[in-house]
Design a protein around this motif. Structure first.
Motif, PDB file in Angstrom:
ATOM      1  N   MET A   1       0.847  -1.182   0.000  1.00 37.09           N
ATOM      2  CA  MET A   1       0.000   0.000   0.000  1.00 37.09           C
ATOM      3  C   MET A   1       0.893   1.245   0.000  1.00 37.09           C
ATOM      4  O   MET A   1       1.815   1.341   0.805  1.00 37.09           O
ATOM      5  CB  MET A   1      -0.881  -0.043   1.245  1.00 37.09           C
ATOM      6  CG  MET A   1      -1.812   1.088   1.352  1.00 37.09           C
ATOM      7  SD  MET A   1      -3.411   0.516   0.807  1.00 37.09           S
ATOM      8  CE  MET A   1      -4.395   1.845   1.345  1.00 37.09           C
ATOM      9  N   LEU A   2       0.638   2.129  -0.914  1.00 36.22           N
ATOM     10  CA  LEU A   2       1.434   3.345  -1.033  1.00 36.22           C
ATOM     11  C   LEU A   2       1.032   4.369   0.008  1.00 36.22           C
ATOM     12  O   LEU A   2      -0.155   4.541   0.307  1.00 36.22           O
ATOM     13  CB  LEU A   2       1.252   3.958  -2.426  1.00 36.22           C
ATOM     14  CG  LEU A   2       1.779   3.174  -3.616  1.00 36.22           C
ATOM     15  CD1 LEU A   2       1.374   3.860  -4.906  1.00 36.22           C
ATOM     16  CD2 LEU A   2       3.279   3.029  -3.526  1.00 36.22           C
ATOM     17  N   THR A   3       2.037   5.064   0.531  1.00 38.24           N
ATOM     18  CA  THR A   3       1.763   6.160   1.453  1.00 38.24           C
ATOM     19  C   THR A   3       1.355   7.384   0.641  1.00 38.24           C
ATOM     20  O   THR A   3       1.538   7.433  -0.576  1.00 38.24           O
ATOM     21  CB  THR A   3       3.002   6.493   2.299  1.00 38.24           C
ATOM     22  OG1 THR A   3       4.016   7.025   1.424  1.00 38.24           O
ATOM     23  CG2 THR A   3       3.530   5.280   3.030  1.00 38.24           C
ATOM     24  N   GLU A   4       0.835   8.399   1.309  1.00 31.33           N
ATOM     25  CA  GLU A   4       0.459   9.635   0.617  1.00 31.33           C
ATOM     26  C   GLU A   4       1.692  10.294   0.000  1.00 31.33           C
ATOM     27  O   GLU A   4       1.631  10.839  -1.104  1.00 31.33           O
ATOM     28  CB  GLU A   4      -0.257  10.591   1.577  1.00 31.33           C
ATOM     29  CG  GLU A   4      -1.649  10.139   1.962  1.00 31.33           C
ATOM     30  CD  GLU A   4      -2.551   9.918   0.762  1.00 31.33           C
ATOM     31  OE1 GLU A   4      -2.582  10.766  -0.162  1.00 31.33           O
ATOM     32  OE2 GLU A   4      -3.236   8.870   0.723  1.00 31.33           O
ATOM     33  N   GLY A   5       2.823  10.237   0.699  1.00 29.31           N
ATOM     34  CA  GLY A   5       4.063  10.806   0.171  1.00 29.31           C
ATOM     35  C   GLY A   5       4.518  10.091  -1.095  1.00 29.31           C
ATOM     36  O   GLY A   5       4.965  10.721  -2.057  1.00 29.31           O
ATOM     37  N   GLN A   6       4.409   8.760  -1.109  1.00 31.20           N
ATOM     38  CA  GLN A   6       4.776   7.987  -2.296  1.00 31.20           C
ATOM     39  C   GLN A   6       3.851   8.319  -3.468  1.00 31.20           C
ATOM     40  O   GLN A   6       4.312   8.490  -4.594  1.00 31.20           O
ATOM     41  CB  GLN A   6       4.712   6.486  -1.997  1.00 31.20           C
ATOM     42  CG  GLN A   6       5.848   5.977  -1.144  1.00 31.20           C
ATOM     43  CD  GLN A   6       5.659   4.514  -0.773  1.00 31.20           C
ATOM     44  OE1 GLN A   6       4.559   4.083  -0.409  1.00 31.20           O
ATOM     45  NE2 GLN A   6       6.737   3.752  -0.859  1.00 31.20           N
ATOM     46  N   LYS A   7       2.552   8.398  -3.184  1.00 31.35           N
ATOM     47  CA  LYS A   7       1.597   8.723  -4.245  1.00 31.35           C
ATOM     48  C   LYS A   7       1.902  10.087  -4.864  1.00 31.35           C
ATOM     49  O   LYS A   7       1.886  10.241  -6.087  1.00 31.35           O
ATOM     50  CB  LYS A   7       0.169   8.710  -3.697  1.00 31.35           C
ATOM     51  CG  LYS A   7      -0.359   7.330  -3.370  1.00 31.35           C
ATOM     52  CD  LYS A   7      -1.748   7.423  -2.783  1.00 31.35           C
ATOM     53  CE  LYS A   7      -2.223   6.073  -2.282  1.00 31.35           C
ATOM     54  NZ  LYS A   7      -3.527   6.155  -1.610  1.00 31.35           N
ATOM     55  N   LYS A   8       2.198  11.054  -4.006  1.00 27.97           N
ATOM     56  CA  LYS A   8       2.491  12.405  -4.487  1.00 27.97           C
ATOM     57  C   LYS A   8       3.767  12.413  -5.322  1.00 27.97           C
ATOM     58  O   LYS A   8       3.801  12.990  -6.413  1.00 27.97           O
ATOM     59  CB  LYS A   8       2.625  13.361  -3.302  1.00 27.97           C
ATOM     60  CG  LYS A   8       2.882  14.781  -3.692  1.00 27.97           C
ATOM     61  CD  LYS A   8       3.021  15.687  -2.496  1.00 27.97           C
ATOM     62  CE  LYS A   8       3.381  17.085  -2.969  1.00 27.97           C
ATOM     63  NZ  LYS A   8       3.792  17.941  -1.881  1.00 27.97           N
ATOM     64  N   LEU A   9       4.812  11.768  -4.825  1.00 32.31           N
ATOM     65  CA  LEU A   9       6.080  11.716  -5.540  1.00 32.31           C
ATOM     66  C   LEU A   9       5.926  11.008  -6.886  1.00 32.31           C
ATOM     67  O   LEU A   9       6.428  11.475  -7.912  1.00 32.31           O
ATOM     68  CB  LEU A   9       7.154  11.019  -4.699  1.00 32.31           C
ATOM     69  CG  LEU A   9       8.534  10.859  -5.331  1.00 32.31           C
ATOM     70  CD1 LEU A   9       9.144  12.214  -5.659  1.00 32.31           C
ATOM     71  CD2 LEU A   9       9.455  10.082  -4.408  1.00 32.31           C
ATOM     72  N   LEU A  10       5.208   9.892  -6.923  1.00 32.44           N
ATOM     73  CA  LEU A  10       4.989   9.168  -8.168  1.00 32.44           C
ATOM     74  C   LEU A  10       4.193   9.990  -9.178  1.00 32.44           C
ATOM     75  O   LEU A  10       4.512   9.996 -10.375  1.00 32.44           O
ATOM     76  CB  LEU A  10       4.280   7.838  -7.904  1.00 32.44           C
ATOM     77  CG  LEU A  10       5.136   6.724  -7.323  1.00 32.44           C
ATOM     78  CD1 LEU A  10       4.277   5.551  -6.897  1.00 32.44           C
ATOM     79  CD2 LEU A  10       6.190   6.283  -8.325  1.00 32.44           C
ATOM     80  N   GLU A  11       3.190  10.701  -8.723  1.00 30.95           N
ATOM     81  CA  GLU A  11       2.382  11.526  -9.624  1.00 30.95           C
ATOM     82  C   GLU A  11       3.216  12.675 -10.194  1.00 30.95           C
ATOM     83  O   GLU A  11       3.165  12.950 -11.396  1.00 30.95           O
ATOM     84  CB  GLU A  11       1.153  12.069  -8.877  1.00 30.95           C
ATOM     85  CG  GLU A  11       0.097  12.618  -9.787  1.00 30.95           C
ATOM     86  CD  GLU A  11      -0.425  11.604 -10.794  1.00 30.95           C
ATOM     87  OE1 GLU A  11      -0.672  12.012 -11.944  1.00 30.95           O
ATOM     88  OE2 GLU A  11      -0.585  10.415 -10.463  1.00 30.95           O
ATOM     89  N   GLU A  12       4.009  13.335  -9.355  1.00 39.18           N
ATOM     90  CA  GLU A  12       4.884  14.413  -9.833  1.00 39.18           C
ATOM     91  C   GLU A  12       5.913  13.873 -10.822  1.00 39.18           C
ATOM     92  O   GLU A  12       6.178  14.495 -11.854  1.00 39.18           O
ATOM     93  CB  GLU A  12       5.604  15.077  -8.655  1.00 39.18           C
ATOM     94  CG  GLU A  12       4.723  15.920  -7.776  1.00 39.18           C
ATOM     95  CD  GLU A  12       5.459  16.441  -6.543  1.00 39.18           C
ATOM     96  OE1 GLU A  12       6.672  16.182  -6.396  1.00 39.18           O
ATOM     97  OE2 GLU A  12       4.806  17.105  -5.716  1.00 39.18           O
ATOM     98  N   LEU A  13       6.477  12.724 -10.503  1.00 39.72           N
ATOM     99  CA  LEU A  13       7.480  12.116 -11.368  1.00 39.72           C
ATOM    100  C   LEU A  13       6.871  11.740 -12.723  1.00 39.72           C
ATOM    101  O   LEU A  13       7.454  12.019 -13.776  1.00 39.72           O
ATOM    102  CB  LEU A  13       8.088  10.891 -10.683  1.00 39.72           C
ATOM    103  CG  LEU A  13       9.266  10.228 -11.356  1.00 39.72           C
ATOM    104  CD1 LEU A  13      10.420  11.204 -11.528  1.00 39.72           C
ATOM    105  CD2 LEU A  13       9.728   9.027 -10.545  1.00 39.72           C
ATOM    106  N   LYS A  14       5.701  11.124 -12.712  1.00 39.77           N
ATOM    107  CA  LYS A  14       5.023  10.770 -13.960  1.00 39.77           C
ATOM    108  C   LYS A  14       4.762  12.001 -14.814  1.00 39.77           C
ATOM    109  O   LYS A  14       5.023  11.998 -16.022  1.00 39.77           O
ATOM    110  CB  LYS A  14       3.693  10.058 -13.661  1.00 39.77           C
ATOM    111  CG  LYS A  14       3.833   8.598 -13.354  1.00 39.77           C
ATOM    112  CD  LYS A  14       2.571   7.922 -12.898  1.00 39.77           C
ATOM    113  CE  LYS A  14       1.326   8.205 -13.645  1.00 39.77           C
ATOM    114  NZ  LYS A  14       0.172   7.393 -13.184  1.00 39.77           N
TER     115      LYS A  14
END
Length: 164
Positions: A1-14
């Motif tokens: 399960m992704l943390t909120e920080g991981q989700k944010k970083l992945l979305e910015e990176l994408k």
């Protein structure tokens, strides 16, 4: 399960990778199944742009390897970030066999060693590499052992004889 920080970083990176290399395919992946969170794939263009983006996001270069296809190579870069949120990104760049790719060693100095290993085993000559020479195989070797057309040599036949 992704943390909120991981989700944010992945979305910015994408989003940033899509802007840097618009022709690329970017998809999120199931880490438990694949071992990485994001997969980026492209033709030979964009590998330096991707490396610069990963560096600006404080990702480290974990490894570089390749896959030998009939008419091309796929160079695979694995990046990871352990700074705030553990994230792994796989970057796959498809390059024709007759067009060597550019090195990313100007962005990641550790790529010097990793690309030397790819050269040593696959024969891929990275353009503008500062020190492209064999790293594990003998300097005078006239073969690249991970190519699909690599056949039996005296050494491999002797090993087969000993093991069988």
């Amino acid at each position: 399960m992704l943390t909120e920080g991981q989700k944010k970083l992945l979305e910015e990176l994408k989003n940033n990778l899509a802007k840097s290399v618009p022709e690329a395919k970017i998809s999120q992946s199931d880490y438990a199944r694949t071992g990485y969170h994001l997969e980026f794939s492209s033709s030979k263009v964009g590998m330096r742009r991707v490396a610069k983006e990963m560096r600006s996001r404080r990702f480290n270069l974990e490894t570089v390897t390749a896959v030998d296809f009939i008419d091309s190579f796929e160079i695979v870069y694995l990046y990871y970030s352990y700074n705030q949120d553990n994230i792994r990104v796989m970057v796959r760049i498809r390059v024709p066999k007759d067009e060597p790719p550019f090195t990313i060693s100007a962005v990641y100095s550790e790529a010097i060693w990793l690309e030397r290993e790819v050269y040593d085993f696959f024969g891929i000559q990275f353009k503008e590499h500062p020190d492209l020479r064999r790293i594990l195989n003998p300097d005078d070797a006239d073969y690249f052992p991970l190519l699909k057309n690599f056949g039996k040599t005296t050494i491999t036949e002797e090993i087969d004889d000993m093991l069988c």
